[in-house]
Design a protein around this motif. Structure first.
Motif, PDB file in Angstrom:
ATOM      1  N   GLY A  19      47.392  41.765  34.448  1.00 17.02           N
ATOM      2  CA  GLY A  19      48.170  41.109  35.495  1.00 17.02           C
ATOM      3  C   GLY A  19      47.331  40.370  36.518  1.00 17.02           C
ATOM      4  N   ASN A  20      46.032  40.630  36.517  1.00 18.96           N
ATOM      5  CA  ASN A  20      45.152  39.925  37.443  1.00 18.96           C
ATOM      6  C   ASN A  20      44.708  38.597  36.836  1.00 18.96           C
ATOM      7  OD1 ASN A  20      44.865  41.626  39.871  1.00 18.96           O
ATOM      8  ND2 ASN A  20      44.287  43.148  38.338  1.00 18.96           N
ATOM      9  N   LEU A  21      44.105  37.771  37.657  1.00 15.95           N
ATOM     10  CA  LEU A  21      43.810  36.398  37.260  1.00 15.95           C
ATOM     11  C   LEU A  21      42.355  36.216  36.842  1.00 15.95           C
ATOM     12  CD1 LEU A  21      45.705  34.591  40.168  1.00 15.95           C
ATOM     13  CD2 LEU A  21      46.597  35.267  37.920  1.00 15.95           C
ATOM     14  N   LEU A  22      42.173  35.486  35.760  1.00 12.37           N
ATOM     15  CA  LEU A  22      40.867  35.013  35.327  1.00 12.37           C
ATOM     16  C   LEU A  22      40.894  33.507  35.557  1.00 12.37           C
ATOM     17  CD1 LEU A  22      38.103  35.295  33.925  1.00 12.37           C
ATOM     18  CD2 LEU A  22      39.312  35.085  31.732  1.00 12.37           C
ATOM     19  N   ILE A  23      39.992  33.042  36.399  1.00  9.89           N
ATOM     20  CA  ILE A  23      40.001  31.640  36.813  1.00  9.89           C
ATOM     21  C   ILE A  23      38.699  30.970  36.393  1.00  9.89           C
ATOM     22  CG2 ILE A  23      40.170  30.057  38.781  1.00  9.89           C
ATOM     23  CD1 ILE A  23      41.726  32.364  40.219  1.00  9.89           C
ATOM     24  N   ARG A  24      38.853  29.805  35.789  1.00  9.58           N
ATOM     25  CA  ARG A  24      37.695  29.010  35.356  1.00  9.58           C
ATOM     26  C   ARG A  24      37.771  27.660  36.045  1.00  9.58           C
ATOM     27  NH1 ARG A  24      33.605  26.481  34.113  1.00  9.58           N
ATOM     28  NH2 ARG A  24      32.920  26.103  31.973  1.00  9.58           N
ATOM     29  N   LYS A  25      36.725  27.325  36.761  1.00  7.61           N
ATOM     30  CA  LYS A  25      36.666  26.037  37.442  1.00  7.61           C
ATOM     31  C   LYS A  25      35.785  25.098  36.624  1.00  7.61           C
ATOM     32  CE  LYS A  25      36.114  24.058  42.008  1.00  7.61           C
ATOM     33  NZ  LYS A  25      35.800  24.329  43.414  1.00  7.61           N
ATOM     34  N   ILE A  26      36.372  23.978  36.217  1.00  6.14           N
ATOM     35  CA  ILE A  26      35.646  22.961  35.461  1.00  6.14           C
ATOM     36  C   ILE A  26      35.748  21.668  36.257  1.00  6.14           C
ATOM     37  CG2 ILE A  26      35.481  21.678  33.297  1.00  6.14           C
ATOM     38  CD1 ILE A  26      36.851  24.081  31.933  1.00  6.14           C
ATOM     39  N   ASP A  27      34.597  21.145  36.649  1.00  2.00           N
ATOM     40  CA  ASP A  27      34.538  20.012  37.570  1.00  2.00           C
ATOM     41  C   ASP A  27      35.289  20.415  38.838  1.00  2.00           C
ATOM     42  OD1 ASP A  27      33.010  18.444  35.791  1.00  2.00           O
ATOM     43  OD2 ASP A  27      34.830  17.879  34.706  1.00  2.00           O
ATOM     44  N   LYS A  28      36.370  19.741  39.168  1.00  2.12           N
ATOM     45  CA  LYS A  28      37.114  20.101  40.381  1.00  2.12           C
ATOM     46  C   LYS A  28      38.441  20.770  40.061  1.00  2.12           C
ATOM     47  CE  LYS A  28      34.976  16.553  43.189  1.00  2.12           C
ATOM     48  NZ  LYS A  28      35.162  15.410  44.056  1.00  2.12           N
ATOM     49  N   GLU A  29      38.698  21.000  38.786  1.00  2.00           N
ATOM     50  CA  GLU A  29      39.976  21.584  38.376  1.00  2.00           C
ATOM     51  C   GLU A  29      39.840  23.084  38.120  1.00  2.00           C
ATOM     52  OE1 GLU A  29      43.515  20.829  35.136  1.00  2.00           O
ATOM     53  OE2 GLU A  29      41.490  20.217  34.612  1.00  2.00           O
ATOM     54  N   GLU A  30      40.783  23.847  38.655  1.00  2.00           N
ATOM     55  CA  GLU A  30      40.838  25.280  38.393  1.00  2.00           C
ATOM     56  C   GLU A  30      41.869  25.550  37.314  1.00  2.00           C
ATOM     57  OE1 GLU A  30      41.568  27.727  41.808  1.00  2.00           O
ATOM     58  OE2 GLU A  30      39.484  27.625  42.449  1.00  2.00           O
ATOM     59  N   ILE A  31      41.441  26.258  36.284  1.00  2.00           N
ATOM     60  CA  ILE A  31      42.364  26.711  35.249  1.00  2.00           C
ATOM     61  C   ILE A  31      42.624  28.182  35.542  1.00  2.00           C
ATOM     62  CG2 ILE A  31      42.747  27.041  32.788  1.00  2.00           C
ATOM     63  CD1 ILE A  31      40.664  24.785  32.346  1.00  2.00           C
ATOM     64  N   GLN A 144      40.535  37.370  40.180  1.00  2.00           N
ATOM     65  CA  GLN A 144      41.245  37.431  41.456  1.00  2.00           C
ATOM     66  C   GLN A 144      42.499  38.276  41.277  1.00  2.00           C
ATOM     67  OE1 GLN A 144      41.485  33.592  43.543  1.00  2.00           O
ATOM     68  NE2 GLN A 144      43.667  33.971  43.729  1.00  2.00           N
ATOM     69  N   ARG A 145      42.898  38.944  42.329  1.00  2.00           N
ATOM     70  CA  ARG A 145      44.110  39.763  42.275  1.00  2.00           C
ATOM     71  C   ARG A 145      45.318  38.912  41.907  1.00  2.00           C
ATOM     72  NH1 ARG A 145      43.555  44.969  41.816  1.00  2.00           N
ATOM     73  NH2 ARG A 145      42.214  45.893  43.357  1.00  2.00           N
ATOM     74  N   GLY A 146      46.139  39.445  41.010  1.00  2.00           N
ATOM     75  CA  GLY A 146      47.380  38.783  40.640  1.00  2.00           C
ATOM     76  C   GLY A 146      48.471  39.101  41.640  1.00  2.00           C
ATOM     77  N   LEU A 147      49.528  38.317  41.616  1.00  2.00           N
ATOM     78  CA  LEU A 147      50.630  38.523  42.550  1.00  2.00           C
ATOM     79  C   LEU A 147      51.684  39.471  41.998  1.00  2.00           C
ATOM     80  CD1 LEU A 147      51.051  34.859  43.825  1.00  2.00           C
ATOM     81  CD2 LEU A 147      49.865  36.759  44.936  1.00  2.00           C
ATOM     82  N   ASN A 148      51.909  39.418  40.688  1.00  2.00           N
ATOM     83  CA  ASN A 148      52.929  40.265  40.075  1.00  2.00           C
ATOM     84  C   ASN A 148      52.260  41.330  39.218  1.00  2.00           C
ATOM     85  OD1 ASN A 148      55.071  41.472  38.830  1.00  2.00           O
ATOM     86  ND2 ASN A 148      55.705  39.677  37.665  1.00  2.00           N
ATOM     87  N   LEU A 149      52.177  42.527  39.748  1.00  2.00           N
ATOM     88  CA  LEU A 149      51.559  43.626  39.010  1.00  2.00           C
ATOM     89  C   LEU A 149      52.602  44.669  38.609  1.00  2.00           C
ATOM     90  CD1 LEU A 149      48.282  44.003  41.107  1.00  2.00           C
ATOM     91  CD2 LEU A 149      48.632  42.719  39.001  1.00  2.00           C
ATOM     92  N   ASP A 150      53.850  44.226  38.527  1.00  2.00           N
ATOM     93  CA  ASP A 150      54.953  45.113  38.166  1.00  2.00           C
ATOM     94  C   ASP A 150      55.339  44.866  36.704  1.00  2.00           C
ATOM     95  OD1 ASP A 150      57.029  46.934  38.323  1.00  2.00           O
ATOM     96  OD2 ASP A 150      58.445  45.457  39.111  1.00  2.00           O
ATOM     97  N   PHE A 151      54.797  45.686  35.810  1.00  2.00           N
ATOM     98  CA  PHE A 151      55.063  45.540  34.379  1.00  2.00           C
ATOM     99  C   PHE A 151      54.733  46.862  33.699  1.00  2.00           C
ATOM    100  CE2 PHE A 151      50.972  43.627  35.558  1.00  2.00           C
ATOM    101  CZ  PHE A 151      50.102  44.514  34.957  1.00  2.00           C
TER     102      PHE A 151
END
Length: 186
Positions: A19-31, A144-151
């Protein structure tokens, strides 16, 4: 996420990463992706783990770092596997990120390409240059912490570890979000 989060054992962190986020920044874009499936590898006593028996090689040395570092390796000469090191330094445990759900940018049908560990690293452009990277404070690849951890969490056997001892094969150390369509296998 701070260092203390990653100092827990791999089975604990594997569940908590869901439920947490894995973020990859490529150039100026965040995936931005949401972690939906993980597997825990418990170190020197786990025969499915690369560090089983205290094995230290150039490849496994990343696992001996303090929790919060990355462990990236290649299989079949073409698929990168992304892991998060857990526990204290010299206690070589890790969590394999098996699949993620794309959050942004919205990619439509192309987003199904994240339902497996090799697919997600290809999607996020993660390769060996991300091995042994401190994920805390990194601005190219981070959690990063996710917003919805209810599952609900499903526990099952890990995938493709036929080489391990029977007792380790049968451990329920694979975790995924129930009914999430991005899980690699149900």
């Amino acid at each position: 996420m701070d260092r203390y989060f990653f100092l827990q054992d791999a089975t604990t962190v594997a569940k908590l990463l869901l439920g947490n986020l894995l973020i990859r920044k490529i150039d100026k874009e965040e995936i931005v992706t949401r972690i939906v499936e993980t597997e825990a590898y418990m170190g020197i006593t786990d025969s499915a783990c690369h560090s089983y028996g205290g094995k230290i090689t150039n490849r496994t040395s990343a696992m001996y770092r303090i929790g919060g570092y990355s462990y990236v390796y290649i299989i079949y000469g073409m698929h990168y596997m992304f892991n998060v090191v857990t526990a204290d330094k010299n206690n070589p445990q890790a969590v394999l990120i098996r699949s993620v759900e794309p959050i942004s940018p919205l990619l439509g049908e192309k987003s199904i390409l994240t339902n497996g560990p090799g697919k997600l690293t290809k999607f996020l452009n993660i390769d060996l240059t991300f091995n042994k990277v401190d994920l805390i404070g990194n601005n190219e690849l981070f959690l990063q912490r996710g917003l919805n951890l209810d599952f609900n969490i499903v526990c099952s056997k890990r995938i493709n570890i036929n080489y391990a001892q029977e007792s380790d094969i049968n451990k329920l150390w694979r975790f995924y979000i129930k009914d999430n369509k991005f899980v690699s296998r149900r």
